[in-house]
Design a protein around this motif. Structure first.
Motif, PDB file in Angstrom:
ATOM      1  N   GLN A  17      69.768   0.455  43.123  1.00 32.69           N
ATOM      2  CA  GLN A  17      69.002  -0.730  43.519  1.00 32.69           C
ATOM      3  C   GLN A  17      69.523  -1.969  42.819  1.00 32.69           C
ATOM      4  O   GLN A  17      69.628  -3.039  43.427  1.00 32.69           O
ATOM      5  CB  GLN A  17      67.513  -0.532  43.200  1.00 32.69           C
ATOM      6  N   GLU A  18      69.879  -1.844  41.544  1.00 38.08           N
ATOM      7  CA  GLU A  18      70.411  -2.990  40.812  1.00 38.08           C
ATOM      8  C   GLU A  18      71.768  -3.402  41.364  1.00 38.08           C
ATOM      9  O   GLU A  18      72.064  -4.596  41.455  1.00 38.08           O
ATOM     10  CB  GLU A  18      70.494  -2.680  39.320  1.00 38.08           C
ATOM     11  N   LYS A  19      72.611  -2.433  41.749  1.00 45.06           N
ATOM     12  CA  LYS A  19      73.889  -2.765  42.384  1.00 45.06           C
ATOM     13  C   LYS A  19      73.653  -3.499  43.698  1.00 45.06           C
ATOM     14  O   LYS A  19      74.343  -4.465  44.018  1.00 45.06           O
ATOM     15  CB  LYS A  19      74.712  -1.501  42.643  1.00 45.06           C
ATOM     16  N   LYS A  20      72.668  -3.029  44.449  1.00 48.31           N
ATOM     17  CA  LYS A  20      72.337  -3.675  45.722  1.00 48.31           C
ATOM     18  C   LYS A  20      71.871  -5.109  45.481  1.00 48.31           C
ATOM     19  O   LYS A  20      72.261  -6.027  46.214  1.00 48.31           O
ATOM     20  CB  LYS A  20      71.245  -2.870  46.428  1.00 48.31           C
ATOM     21  N   ASP A  21      71.075  -5.308  44.430  1.00 40.01           N
ATOM     22  CA  ASP A  21      70.600  -6.659  44.107  1.00 40.01           C
ATOM     23  C   ASP A  21      71.748  -7.563  43.678  1.00 40.01           C
ATOM     24  O   ASP A  21      71.781  -8.751  44.035  1.00 40.01           O
ATOM     25  CB  ASP A  21      69.539  -6.601  43.004  1.00 40.01           C
ATOM     26  N   LEU A  22      72.709  -7.025  42.929  1.00 36.54           N
ATOM     27  CA  LEU A  22      73.878  -7.818  42.533  1.00 36.54           C
ATOM     28  C   LEU A  22      74.726  -8.181  43.746  1.00 36.54           C
ATOM     29  O   LEU A  22      75.244  -9.294  43.841  1.00 36.54           O
ATOM     30  CB  LEU A  22      74.717  -7.066  41.501  1.00 36.54           C
ATOM     31  N   LYS A  23      74.845  -7.255  44.684  1.00 32.31           N
ATOM     32  CA  LYS A  23      75.585  -7.545  45.911  1.00 32.31           C
ATOM     33  C   LYS A  23      74.887  -8.630  46.718  1.00 32.31           C
ATOM     34  O   LYS A  23      75.542  -9.511  47.286  1.00 32.31           O
ATOM     35  CB  LYS A  23      75.743  -6.274  46.754  1.00 32.31           C
ATOM     36  N   THR A  24      73.570  -8.590  46.764  1.00 33.83           N
ATOM     37  CA  THR A  24      72.809  -9.620  47.460  1.00 33.83           C
ATOM     38  C   THR A  24      73.013 -10.976  46.802  1.00 33.83           C
ATOM     39  O   THR A  24      73.212 -11.993  47.485  1.00 33.83           O
ATOM     40  CB  THR A  24      71.310  -9.265  47.482  1.00 33.83           C
ATOM     41  N   LEU A  25      72.987 -10.998  45.473  1.00 34.82           N
ATOM     42  CA  LEU A  25      73.216 -12.240  44.742  1.00 34.82           C
ATOM     43  C   LEU A  25      74.597 -12.809  45.051  1.00 34.82           C
ATOM     44  O   LEU A  25      74.746 -13.994  45.342  1.00 34.82           O
ATOM     45  CB  LEU A  25      73.070 -11.995  43.236  1.00 34.82           C
ATOM     46  N   ALA A  26      75.616 -11.953  45.008  1.00 33.98           N
ATOM     47  CA  ALA A  26      76.975 -12.405  45.294  1.00 33.98           C
ATOM     48  C   ALA A  26      77.110 -12.863  46.745  1.00 33.98           C
ATOM     49  O   ALA A  26      77.797 -13.855  47.026  1.00 33.98           O
ATOM     50  CB  ALA A  26      77.961 -11.277  45.000  1.00 33.98           C
ATOM     51  N   ASP A  27      76.447 -12.176  47.652  1.00 33.32           N
ATOM     52  CA  ASP A  27      76.509 -12.551  49.063  1.00 33.32           C
ATOM     53  C   ASP A  27      75.813 -13.887  49.312  1.00 33.32           C
ATOM     54  O   ASP A  27      76.257 -14.663  50.166  1.00 33.32           O
ATOM     55  CB  ASP A  27      75.879 -11.455  49.922  1.00 33.32           C
ATOM     56  N   ASP A  28      74.752 -14.170  48.584  1.00 34.04           N
ATOM     57  CA  ASP A  28      74.061 -15.457  48.726  1.00 34.04           C
ATOM     58  C   ASP A  28      74.991 -16.624  48.407  1.00 34.04           C
ATOM     59  O   ASP A  28      74.870 -17.694  48.996  1.00 34.04           O
ATOM     60  CB  ASP A  28      72.836 -15.519  47.816  1.00 34.04           C
ATOM     61  N   PHE A  29      75.915 -16.411  47.483  1.00 37.49           N
ATOM     62  CA  PHE A  29      76.880 -17.451  47.127  1.00 37.49           C
ATOM     63  C   PHE A  29      78.206 -17.274  47.866  1.00 37.49           C
ATOM     64  O   PHE A  29      79.181 -17.957  47.575  1.00 37.49           O
ATOM     65  CB  PHE A  29      77.131 -17.443  45.614  1.00 37.49           C
ATOM     66  N   ARG A  30      78.245 -16.343  48.811  1.00 33.91           N
ATOM     67  CA  ARG A  30      79.428 -16.048  49.618  1.00 33.91           C
ATOM     68  C   ARG A  30      80.638 -15.671  48.759  1.00 33.91           C
ATOM     69  O   ARG A  30      81.758 -16.106  49.002  1.00 33.91           O
ATOM     70  CB  ARG A  30      79.754 -17.218  50.540  1.00 33.91           C
ATOM     71  N   LEU A  31      80.375 -14.852  47.745  1.00 28.51           N
ATOM     72  CA  LEU A  31      81.430 -14.396  46.850  1.00 28.51           C
ATOM     73  C   LEU A  31      81.617 -12.887  46.890  1.00 28.51           C
ATOM     74  O   LEU A  31      82.386 -12.333  46.114  1.00 28.51           O
ATOM     75  CB  LEU A  31      81.114 -14.814  45.400  1.00 28.51           C
ATOM     76  N   LEU A  32      80.931 -12.217  47.783  1.00 35.62           N
ATOM     77  CA  LEU A  32      80.959 -10.759  47.821  1.00 35.62           C
ATOM     78  C   LEU A  32      82.335 -10.203  48.156  1.00 35.62           C
ATOM     79  O   LEU A  32      82.700  -9.124  47.695  1.00 35.62           O
ATOM     80  CB  LEU A  32      79.931 -10.238  48.832  1.00 35.62           C
ATOM     81  N   GLU A  33      83.150 -10.947  48.890  1.00 33.00           N
ATOM     82  CA  GLU A  33      84.469 -10.461  49.288  1.00 33.00           C
ATOM     83  C   GLU A  33      85.491 -10.539  48.160  1.00 33.00           C
ATOM     84  O   GLU A  33      86.553  -9.923  48.247  1.00 33.00           O
ATOM     85  CB  GLU A  33      84.996 -11.261  50.490  1.00 33.00           C
ATOM     86  N   ARG A  34      85.201 -11.302  47.110  1.00 38.48           N
ATOM     87  CA  ARG A  34      86.171 -11.467  46.020  1.00 38.48           C
ATOM     88  C   ARG A  34      86.315 -10.172  45.228  1.00 38.48           C
ATOM     89  O   ARG A  34      85.339  -9.466  44.954  1.00 38.48           O
ATOM     90  CB  ARG A  34      85.719 -12.587  45.078  1.00 38.48           C
ATOM     91  N   GLU A  35      87.559  -9.874  44.883  1.00 38.33           N
ATOM     92  CA  GLU A  35      87.854  -8.641  44.165  1.00 38.33           C
ATOM     93  C   GLU A  35      87.229  -8.630  42.766  1.00 38.33           C
ATOM     94  O   GLU A  35      86.710  -7.604  42.320  1.00 38.33           O
ATOM     95  CB  GLU A  35      89.367  -8.464  44.059  1.00 38.33           C
ATOM     96  N   ASP A  36      87.260  -9.768  42.075  1.00 40.07           N
ATOM     97  CA  ASP A  36      86.701  -9.815  40.727  1.00 40.07           C
ATOM     98  C   ASP A  36      85.185  -9.617  40.737  1.00 40.07           C
ATOM     99  O   ASP A  36      84.629  -8.978  39.844  1.00 40.07           O
ATOM    100  CB  ASP A  36      87.076 -11.113  40.012  1.00 40.07           C
TER     101      ASP A  36
END
Length: 68
Positions: free
Chosen positions: A22-41
């Protein structure tokens, strides 16, 4: 139960705290909100974080460097 120092050569192995799904999912949501989910880092940050707070802090550093 014995008290005092442990015998020489014995050591307690620390188990690395793992982040929950769930925490990984929340971090992915956070990154997606800033449109950074595709970045490798950012993907590495999500996979290697030991807690949500640590991952959030690192992702926010990426956000700051990307948008500021």
């Amino acid at each position: 139960m014995k008290r005092g120092r442990p015998a020489l050569g014995t050591s307690k192995e620390f188990i690395a705290k793992c982040i929950s799904k769930q925490e990984k999912k929340d971090l992915k949501t956070l990154a997606d909100d800033f449109r950074l989910l595709e970045r490798e880092d950012v993907q590495e940050i999500i996979e290697n974080s030991k807690s949500y707070a640590e991952g959030q802090q690192k992702i926010m550093r990426v956000v700051t460097s990307a948008y500021m």
